[in-house]
Design a protein around this motif. Structure first.
Motif, PDB file in Angstrom:
ATOM      1  N   SER A 102      -5.166  -3.962   5.203  1.00 39.89           N
ATOM      2  CA  SER A 102      -4.848  -3.970   3.774  1.00 39.89           C
ATOM      3  C   SER A 102      -5.352  -5.263   3.141  1.00 39.89           C
ATOM      4  N   PRO A 103      -5.659  -5.268   1.849  1.00 38.44           N
ATOM      5  CA  PRO A 103      -6.079  -6.517   1.184  1.00 38.44           C
ATOM      6  C   PRO A 103      -4.915  -7.497   1.114  1.00 38.44           C
ATOM      7  N   TYR A 104      -5.214  -8.727   0.691  1.00 37.47           N
ATOM      8  CA  TYR A 104      -4.154  -9.731   0.644  1.00 37.47           C
ATOM      9  C   TYR A 104      -3.070  -9.315  -0.342  1.00 37.47           C
ATOM     10  N   HIS A 105      -1.849  -9.784  -0.062  1.00 34.44           N
ATOM     11  CA  HIS A 105      -0.697  -9.462  -0.897  1.00 34.44           C
ATOM     12  C   HIS A 105      -0.354 -10.664  -1.765  1.00 34.44           C
ATOM     13  N   THR A 150      -0.467 -13.715   1.138  1.00 30.35           N
ATOM     14  CA  THR A 150      -0.393 -13.520   2.578  1.00 30.35           C
ATOM     15  C   THR A 150      -1.341 -12.400   2.969  1.00 30.35           C
ATOM     16  N   ILE A 151      -1.815 -12.449   4.210  1.00 27.43           N
ATOM     17  CA  ILE A 151      -2.742 -11.453   4.740  1.00 27.43           C
ATOM     18  C   ILE A 151      -2.475 -11.324   6.240  1.00 27.43           C
ATOM     19  N   TRP A 152      -2.964 -10.235   6.815  1.00 29.05           N
ATOM     20  CA  TRP A 152      -2.755 -10.007   8.246  1.00 29.05           C
ATOM     21  C   TRP A 152      -3.410 -11.133   9.047  1.00 29.05           C
ATOM     22  N   ASP A 153      -2.633 -11.744   9.930  1.00 30.42           N
ATOM     23  CA  ASP A 153      -3.160 -12.793  10.800  1.00 30.42           C
ATOM     24  C   ASP A 153      -2.593 -12.587  12.190  1.00 30.42           C
ATOM     25  N   PRO A 175       0.825  -1.219   0.000  1.00 28.17           N
ATOM     26  CA  PRO A 175       0.000   0.000   0.000  1.00 28.17           C
ATOM     27  C   PRO A 175       0.857   1.267   0.000  1.00 28.17           C
ATOM     28  N   ASN A 176       0.455   2.224  -0.813  1.00 24.32           N
ATOM     29  CA  ASN A 176       1.069   3.550  -0.861  1.00 24.32           C
ATOM     30  C   ASN A 176      -0.015   4.555  -0.498  1.00 24.32           C
TER      31      ASN A 176
END
Length: 415
Positions: free
Chosen positions: A321-324, A374-377, A270-271
């Protein structure tokens, strides 16, 4: 006196009849019952051990599932295992089937014809190499002619063994020698039948093309694993699992050794200032020798002095943020060209890494790809803290769209 003594006799007789009747009933029930008591049944029941399954002989789906749950893979195809099980360990080439043996004779005659053509083609190649370039269209014409002749020679080698049942048996058993053209051909065909289609589907669904590269045509099979866990294309991986450097298996189907570069790119950083997304390089290593027999590349084993440009950075996604999408690319370097690692360390940076510019600058082309997400966990905060990364205490939220200004309509139009 007699009348006094007779009263208890009439009173007791009905009770005796009831007791006798209940005793006879219990006796009849006991005589009909043939099962043992619970403690006797436990003592008489023998202890049974599960049968030992041979991975070379199982021929049913249930037995295959039992083997797989035990961590053992069946050997070869189910049809071959059923044939081996029913022939009492007779060698495969000596199976007592008349049609099979007659077909082997035809295949053997065809193979001898192909071997004769191979020898003839080798003589032609030797003769062409001895020719003067001026007589065959110059140096470029001679080189092109030799390349076409060598390609035809490789095709003849494949055609000589493609129908051999022993070759197919060894390939199905996982015993194929990848230094031989026939096994490379069979492995390439098997990969293109399913695994490559799945990979291309994931690349299209997750827009790796054109977000990261404008075009991609993989010719090498790439598989990814973190420790003992194999990662399927596009799978979500826990941040604590991806904290350790992975292991990459790359299978190429062309003979010879080549140098490749491995790149791991996160295309969803994210920017906030631009309200968009940037790229980040999580790993970069170059000058890695790759051949059909050299396939395994643990990131932690690569040389830090002569190969690793940017060490492994654990994948992470900020909260909200959405998944990367993290893409792993295998880039083939120009023939005989060794990249300068020291110069790349001063030029290549993690943040804002652009793979298109990197390919143009170093003249490399992609031949293989893999990806995971990957995503926030619950483990991301600890992973970022251990890696010394900032932003674990920041939560990103989507900006609410501004409401359109209310415009009062002219009431005269409704009169």
């Amino acid at each position: 006196m007699a009348s006094v003594m007779s009263a208890p006799t009439y009173t007791i007789k009905p009770a005796l009849r009831c007791l006798c009747r209940s005793r006879n009933t219990l006796h009849s029930l006991r005589s009909i019952t043939t099962t043992a008591s619970q403690h006797q049944e436990a003592a008489l029941q023998p202890t049974t051990t599960p049968p030992i399954l041979d991975p070379n002989l199982v021929s049913t789906r249930k037995e295959e599932q039992q083997l797989l749950s035990a961590g053992v893979s069946p050997i070869g195809s189910r049809r071959r295992r059923a044939a081996v099980q029913s022939t009492s360990n007779i060698p495969f080439e000596q199976l007592p089937y008349q049609c099979f043996q007659e077909a082997r004779k035809i295949l053997q005659a065809d193979r001898e014809e192909k071997l004769r053509q191979i020898e003839e083609e080798r003589r032609r190649i030797a003769k062409a190499e001895a020719l003067d370039p001026a007589k065959c269209g110059g140096e470029a014409g001679k080189k092109g002619k030799l390349i076409a002749m060598h390609k035809y020679l490789e095709e003849l080698k494949v055609l000589a063994d493609v129908n051999d049942p022993l070759i197919k048996k060894r390939f199905e058993d996982g015993l194929g020698d990848m230094s031989r053209p026939i096994y490379r051909y069979l492995a390439d065909r098997k990969w293109r039948e399913y695994k490559r289609l799945v990979m291309m589907q994931r690349i299209s669904q997750m827009h790796i093309v054109p977000d990261v590269l404008p075009h991609l045509d993989p010719i090498a099979e790439v598989s990814l694993a973190f420790g003992r866990r194999n990662v399927q294309p596009g799978e979500f991986v826990d941040s604590r699992v991806s904290e350790i450097p992975p292991r990459l298996n790359v299978h190429v189907f062309e003979k010879g050794e080549k140098l490749v570069t491995l790149v791991v790119v996160d295309s969803d950083v994210p920017n906030v200032e631009k309200d968009s997304f940037d790229y980040r390089c999580h790993f970069l290593a170059t000058n890695i020798p790759l051949s059909p027999t050299t396939t395994s590349f643990p990131f932690s084993v690569l040389s830090k002095e002569t190969q690793v440009v940017l060490p492994w950075l654990p994948p992470h996604a900020q909260k909200g943020s959405p998944y990367h999408r993290l893409s792993i690319f295998v880039l083939q370097q120009s023939e005989g060209k060794v990249l300068d690692v020291k110069a790349m360390r001063t030029r290549e940076i993690r943040e804002g890494f652009n793979l298109r510019s990197f390919n143009d600058r170093h003249l490399v082309k992609p031949i293989g790809v893999h990806l995971f997400r990957t995503i926030w966990d619950e483990g991301t905060e600890g992973v970022m803290r251990r890696a010394g990364l900032e932003g674990a205490n920041i939560e990103l939220r989507r900006r609410k769209p501004e409401a359109l200004p209310y415009k009062k309509k002219d009431g005269a139009r409704y009169r």
